[in-house]
Design a protein around this motif. Sequence first.
Motif, PDB file in Angstrom:
ATOM      1  N   THR A 373       7.971  12.260  23.262  1.00 16.45           N
ATOM      2  CA  THR A 373       8.093  12.560  21.839  1.00 16.45           C
ATOM      3  C   THR A 373       8.959  13.798  21.638  1.00 16.45           C
ATOM      4  O   THR A 373       8.740  14.823  22.292  1.00 16.45           O
ATOM      5  N   LYS A 435      -2.413  11.957  20.573  1.00 14.78           N
ATOM      6  CA  LYS A 435      -1.684  10.923  19.846  1.00 14.78           C
ATOM      7  C   LYS A 435      -2.160  10.810  18.400  1.00 14.78           C
ATOM      8  O   LYS A 435      -1.345  10.769  17.467  1.00 14.78           O
ATOM      9  N   ASN A 438      -1.305  13.903  16.357  1.00 11.01           N
ATOM     10  CA  ASN A 438       0.115  14.290  16.434  1.00 11.01           C
ATOM     11  C   ASN A 438       0.293  15.732  16.926  1.00 11.01           C
ATOM     12  O   ASN A 438       1.125  16.484  16.425  1.00 11.01           O
TER      13      ASN A 438
END
Length: 937
Positions: A373, A435, A438
Amino acid sequence: MLTLSEVKQVTGDAGNFEVNLIQHPRYIDESKCIACGMCAEKCPKKVVDVYNTGLVNRKAVYVEYAQAVPLKYCIDAENCLYLTKGKCGNCENICPAGAIDYTQKEKSLTLNVGSIVLAPGFKSFDPSKLDFYNYASHKNVVTAAEFERILSASGPTMGHLARISDKKEPKKIAWFQCVGSRDVNKCDNAYCSSVCCMYAIKEAAIAKEHAGDDLDCAIFYMDIRTHGKDFERYYNDAKDKTGVRFINSRVHSVLPIHGSDDLEVRYVDESGKLISEIFDMIVLSTGFETPPEVVELLNDLDVDLTEGNFAKTSAFNPVATSRDGIYICGAIAGPRDIPQSVVDSSAAASDAGEILSSARNSLTTVKEAIPETQVVGDPPKIGVFVCKCGINIAGVVDVEAVRDYAATLPYVEYVCDNLYTCSQDTQDIMADVIKSKNLNRVVVAACTPKTHEPLFQETLLCSGLNKYLFEMANIRNQDSWVHKNNPELATKKAMDLVRMAVSKVALMEPLEEAELEINQEALVIGGGISGLTSSISLAGQGYNVNLVEKSDVLGGQALNIYKTASGEYVQENLSALIKKVESNEKIKVYLKTEIVSTEGFVGNFKSVLSTGGEEKSIEYGVSIVATGASALEPDEYNYKTDERVLTSLELDRKFIDKDPELSKINSAAFIQCVGSREPGRPYCSRVCCTHSIENALELKKLNPEMNIYILYRDIRTFGEREYLYKEARNKGIIFIKYKLDNKPEVVNKDGRLIINIVDHVLRQPVEIEVDLITLATAILPPDNQQLASFYKVSVNDDGFFVEKHAKLGPSEFATDGVFLCGLAHYPKPIEEAIAQGKAAASRAVTLLAKKKINTIGTIAKINPMNCSSCGVCISICPYSAPSYIEEGPFTGKVKINPVLCKGCGLCVASCRSGAINLKGFDNDQIFAQIYALKEAV
């Protein structure tokens, strides 16, 4: 990993075994268990604790491996009230995850494997059968394992040194050596357990650290056997600096003093005087035994056993059993310490790997890479996970208060506390939280990053985060353990550490790791017995090897040795080993060759070899250093001035050559520790005692009527070498002890060879006339400085190479891609040199087999605009990572080789221009931590 499993049958042959297993039920569903510990806490049934120490009771529900990750709880069926009587069931009723499953049954499993490695371990001797020590009846007589638990922060007294009976702080503690070892009268264990002397000295030294100089520690011993690397120094420090008393006496019995918990010890000292002392505690240094069930397993596997019920091996195949394809490591091969167990395990992996090399990677599955990410430019969203670590942290620190405090810090979006943050279930939860919330940065407040940081970084990778967006706050080692007597202060400090970690991680940026291809060739430096073994092991697993030897023959010091301790003829086996090397097309041998220069890094080394003045360059991915050692040439005891005075190797040569003059000798003497265990060379050469006793027995075979004397300081026939010592005494070989400050004197009196020495039993000077004297001389390392500088590795004060880790990395260097074996590491017998040769090859294969590796991300970076070209960083770097730029707009400035850099920070600290920063430890990150700490002042 198949835990709680038992081998029932093994059929087949090497390369094609069928192993039948029984897997016992855990009665707890691993997929549901959250390792909260409530089942263990509420269990009413108490049995012997998981460490079998008898000091800390555990219940029927327990942690199978208390130090393992993840924690695995299971129910002891033999002691569970529900499973034995249908009563209780508390654990099922209170388990919040519904993980208790009483319906689980045994499972039968079948494995098809090519090779088998046996590592079943040992059991400690049970001293309760020795009633004269009062172990079973007196709480203040404990075993060494129990004393370890008393010293431990997680032990029954929380690391506070106190005796069990009344919690009184002891003022005098005695250690009794050889309990269950070197004893055929009471326990039938004639062998030496090898490790007991060293662990007793360690315990005594640590006990004095805990209690201070007022604590009187006394160790009663027969022979002090500190034969490992740096062990003799530790012994000397304990004796001369720490103040531990060493009493050369074997205590017969312990007498409890009526009306108190003290213990009376009566013993005879070296002068023959009867002495009585009162001690608060007695620690029994118990030896190793092979458990009966392991003996049964070995018999079922058709594996031959030794006299002491250990797996039988040969000196030239030290980890191979009598059954092809089955290998061993650890204490099943005989009593041994941690470094040797680690060496054996790698050696066994190497032997097993040779059988399996053709199938390498055929069953390998590639782990799916999770896309990373991108967080650059995003505001920090930090998750803080605070660990209780059982009672290690939560027993001192108010974890809930630390958790709540973390929630108030800037950029913190999520906080929680966990019983064990390192457990697998918590790792899975952490990944899900990252996850779902975030999160783009993570702080774990737990134990030391030295052991657990890689685990948590792996969790970040599985969550799609860069592994360097992470920081640990060590609230165990740096807080709860050192402030256990002040919980309030410890809690405040934990908050400070968490605040500092949050301040730093908020400024962290993703870091990259370079990928390197590994050259698939190897260089082995030294053609002695360990170097030959490494070469054969590497070639046997499919790799090309360059073997460099500076002399004109292969074999090293083994060319001068007659027999091994197990009676194998060295020259026959050595010739076979050399023949295997010379006939192997994957091994290229360079004789009369030396290394002129070396450059490069792990996976991509380049060396220049010089052979007879001609130079050649070779490239390779890994290097194994096996440069050997040599025997000291003594300058005492009339050596060189009287041809009847020889060294041990010179006597071996006479045996090899079948010198007929040896059978004509009527009397002979061996003098031990010649050049060893002295101020200028304070280490034990490890092999000398056994070697002298071997040769003495060989002389007895030639002439049974020969008078033989061995003059010694401590006889160090560790392990099953003790049988040789026993045999020598039974055959009339006389052992006379001397001290360093009163060494034997050798004189030539009218052509007669005379030894003057004070007999340690008679306490009188005696004169011994002999026909031959053999000096057991020290083993000396060569000058390793140049080679050490080539590979950026270290040598110790004695000149031997320094390994990566004394216990866990004995065959590796701190420099990646460079490995170590044989006498270059430390003096050792042939079987240990061969095992370490195999171990070094095994460790090298772990790199070669990867074909590609990644460098670390926390490395130095130079801004050439600010570089003043002073060169201080180049001179100070231990890894040769900085170098001058030779062309381009920044010629003359310095650059950092990211492959060589280890992120130590020396260059950063020494840079006068402030041109160097360490990624992950930039100035703004360091100052953020400092300012965060300043907030608490």
